[in-house]
Design a protein around this motif. Structure first.
Motif, PDB file in Angstrom:
ATOM      1  N   ALA A  56       0.463  -8.446  -4.818  1.00 15.56           N
ATOM      2  CA  ALA A  56      -0.646  -8.142  -3.892  1.00 15.56           C
ATOM      3  C   ALA A  56      -1.967  -8.473  -4.556  1.00 15.56           C
ATOM      4  CB  ALA A  56      -0.609  -6.661  -3.501  1.00 15.56           C
ATOM      5  N   TYR A  86       0.767 -10.110  -0.686  1.00 11.48           N
ATOM      6  CA  TYR A  86       0.175  -9.290   0.365  1.00 11.48           C
ATOM      7  C   TYR A  86      -1.323  -9.183   0.123  1.00 11.48           C
ATOM      8  CZ  TYR A  86       5.005  -8.149   1.432  1.00 11.48           C
ATOM      9  OH  TYR A  86       6.331  -8.245   1.755  1.00 11.48           O
ATOM     10  N   LYS A 107      -0.690   2.644   0.163  1.00 13.03           N
ATOM     11  CA  LYS A 107      -0.400   1.551   1.123  1.00 13.03           C
ATOM     12  C   LYS A 107      -0.175   2.170   2.501  1.00 13.03           C
ATOM     13  CE  LYS A 107       1.772  -2.029  -0.410  1.00 13.03           C
ATOM     14  NZ  LYS A 107       2.821  -2.916  -0.980  1.00 13.03           N
TER      15      LYS A 107
END
Ligand SMILES: O=C(NCC(=O)N1CCC[C@H]1C(=O)O)OCc1ccccc1
Length: 614
Positions: free
Chosen positions: A542, A579, A588
């Motif tokens: 991410a 992500y 998250k």
């Protein structure tokens, strides 16, 4: 979206929204990272994390008005909040010198944390500097205010284990309360010490000092020499004392880890004598709330098939049993808990060490090989306890799959000996334990290689990366999330230098020589025969992960794809997904968690030998 904070006037009264982070960002990527109420309950200091970064912005909510004070404390990271008992302000740590990008997308080390005191309503620029150690830029702080309000206890760490202890007597009202003189209690990094409570100058700590399975000690700050310490709760010869919390004036609620199951007890603060056992199923305690000045406690329980139960107990009513205050019901169509079995097996690793492993699956009449998800971590004294995971349930439900959770060395399941058995120069034991688990599962007909998927995150991502390099023949698919893949440079980015306590320092020859043997990035191979073909591999990371920078995953996938591109034997895909507006995992939003779980399940559907039942 994130879960809002709610408030109730009494335990039985209706809830109302107290703080809803969903209103703070359109996509749910602003989350609460921590919160702490003032002693009088009039204020709540809370940390906000954006896009999953470790960076916090601290705000203060007036609990009665439901509005925030104007000040925002910035550049906060790896810091808790400790209110003084007068509820006028709190201690916290701040990286004042940090400049440049500070949103979690940076790779820069955070250095020179400083301890401040914030007085409510003041500008952060007026905060009182309490402590700084410019000669030790990697040191960071955790603070406690003693239950009596007289002491500030300062815990200093520079890695993920061992901390030093200092204390200061807090000034009284009239004096300037913050001409603090910090005095040492423990001035060496040699063990973990966590403050529990105090009785006058006698401070209680949970520690592994001379107790690999931990114990409770008392240090008199007026005579802190080790020879003067006392031990109200000595080390248990087998079970690990996970934590202790003082409640109801003179009791310690203690949690033990016994063969990877939690045991909850109440013991006498002074003698350690057992007062009460709290019966638990196979599972883990994932939180406790209580105060020395209060007889009520709340504790959270979770297990493979139980997403979460909050129990309530009042020591003022000893004849009553704990009651269920909240239970997250799994109202999934067709899901019935008693359709599933949880078994614990012990298998041999390559050096004959017995490794425990939980195996969860739907009860079945005939044992036949099924798709199997083998999940591991193996590090940082972290115990992989029975807990609920939506991806696990999806895997069992979608593929009639089997879940396997081996408790690899490097974890804390059997105390420091287990941790030491899987760190530093013994780190390869973790990978051996995981590979032995895969062989146990196939040899005992739980699954077959082409039905077997391995999964791990962070240090568990390193596990997956190392294992597909070392034994690609064992697995049908592999998922490595936010993994540590460059073991020669991990200490150069963000908080990576703190992990040297598990991995060793790559700048030191002996550790460089050890790390290069299993560093995923440095052990990629070109498949020269079918046995060397990598399993179908999905690497996830991410863009705001400042715990484990995404550069680890970027480099590893690039090296893998380059290595296999000319091999006629590599038919399985090797994929990377990054992500956005996401971090290491904490905070998250639900929507993103579902999306990631769906990516993984879909990947398994396409790459494993599964006969989907749903
Ligand atoms: O780095 C960690 N924890 C270890 C961690 O998050 N690790 C260790 C390896 C990769 C990653 C993981 O497995 O989640 O926590 C940050 C921190 C705070 C205060 C003092 C020291 C360190």
């Amino acid at each position: 979206m994130g879960v809002p904070c709610v408030t109730q006037k009494t335990l039985g009264s209706p809830e109302s929204i107290f703080l809803d982070t969903n209103s703070m960002s359109s996509d749910g990527t602003t989350a609460i990272s921590q919160f702490k109420f003032s002693e009088d309950g009039a204020f709540m200091a809370y940390g906000l994390s954006e896009s999953g970064s470790d960076w916090n912005k601290i705000r203060i909510r007036n609990t009665k008005e439901g509005i925030d004070l104007p000040e925002i404390l910035e550049k906060v990271k790896f810091s808790n909040v400790s209110w003084t008992k007068d509820s006028k302000g709190f201690f916290y740590g701040r990286y004042t010198d940090q400049d440049g990008i500070i949103d979690g997308s940076e790779t820069k080390l955070a250095e020179n944390q400083k301890l401040y005191y914030h007085l409510l309503g003041e500008s952060p620029h007026q905060d009182t500097l309490i402590a700084e150690f410019p000669e030790h830029p990697s040191w960071r702080f955790k603070t406690d205010i003693s239950d009596c309000g007289k002491y500030l206890i300062l815990s200093i760490s520079h890695t993920v284990r061992d901390n030093m202890l200092y204390y200061a007597e807090l000034g009284s009202e009239e004096k300037n309360a913050f001409q603090l003189e910090l005095k040492p209690i423990v001035d060496k990094f040699e063990a973990d010490f966590d403050y529990i409570t105090n009785e006058g100058s006698n401070l209680y700590f949970h520690t592994n000092k001379d107790a690999p399975n931990y114990r409770v000690i008392v240090i008199d700050v007026n005579n802190p020499a080790e020879g003067n310490w006392t031990t109200p709760i000595p080390e248990h010869k087998k079970d690990v004392l996970e934590w202790a919390k003082c409640v109801d004036g003179n009791k310690l609620v203690v949690c033990y880890n016994c063969d990877v199951k939690h045991i909850l007890q109440a013991r006498d603060l002074n003698t350690g004598k057992l007062i009460r056992q709290f019966g638990l199923d196979i599972g883990s305690i994932n939180g406790i709330s209580g105060k020395k000045s209060n007889s009520e406690i709340f504790y959270g329980f979770s297990s493979f098939l139980s997403p979460g139960i909050i129990f309530y107990y009042d020591f003022a009513k000893p004849s009553e049993k704990p009651t269920v205050l909240r239970e997250i019901s799994l109202n999934l169509e067709g899901f019935r808990r008693d359709n599933y079995s949880v078994e614990q097996v012990f298998y041999k690793s390559t050096d004959d060490t017995d490794i425990p492993m939980f195996i969860v699956q739907r009860k079945r009449d005939i044992a036949e090989p099924r798709p199997c998800l083998l999940y591991g971590y193996g590090g940082f004294n972290y115990s992989l306890m029975p807990s609920f995971g939506i991806l696990s349930l999806m895997f069992m439900d979608t593929f009639d799959g089997v879940l396997a959770f081996p408790n690899l060395r490097g974890g804390g399941e059997y105390g420091m000996e287990w941790h030491n058995g899987g760190r530093m120069l013994s780190k390869q034991n973790v990978f051996n334990d995981f590979q032995a688990a895969a062989e146990f599962l196939t040899k005992n007909n739980y699954t077959t290689k082409d039905r077997l998927a391995i999964q791990g995150a962070s240090n568990g991502g390193l596990l997956v990366g190392a294992c597909i390099n070392q034994r690609p023949d064992l697995f049908g698919a592999a998922v490595a999330q936010v993994g540590v893949m460059d073991m020669l440079r991990f200490h150069k980015f963000t908080i990576g230098h703190a992990w040297c306590s598990d991995y060793g320092n790559p700048d030191e020859r002996v550790h460089f020589a050890n790390l290069i043997k299993f560093s995923p990035l440095h052990n990629v191979h070109i498949p020269l025969n079918p046995d060397q073909e990598y399993p179908s591999t999905l690497i996830l990371t991410a863009d705001h992960d400042d715990r484990v920078s995404p550069l680890h995953s970027y480099k590893f996938v690039a090296a893998l794809q380059e290595a296999v591109r000319y091999s006629e034997y590599q038919l399985n895909p090797i994929l990377l997904r990054v992500y956005t507006k996401a971090g290491h995992g904490a905070g998250k939003p639900t929507k993103m968690r579902i999306s990631e779980a769906t990516d993984i399940i879909t990947f398994f559907k396409k790459t494993l030998n599964v006969d989907c039942i749903n």
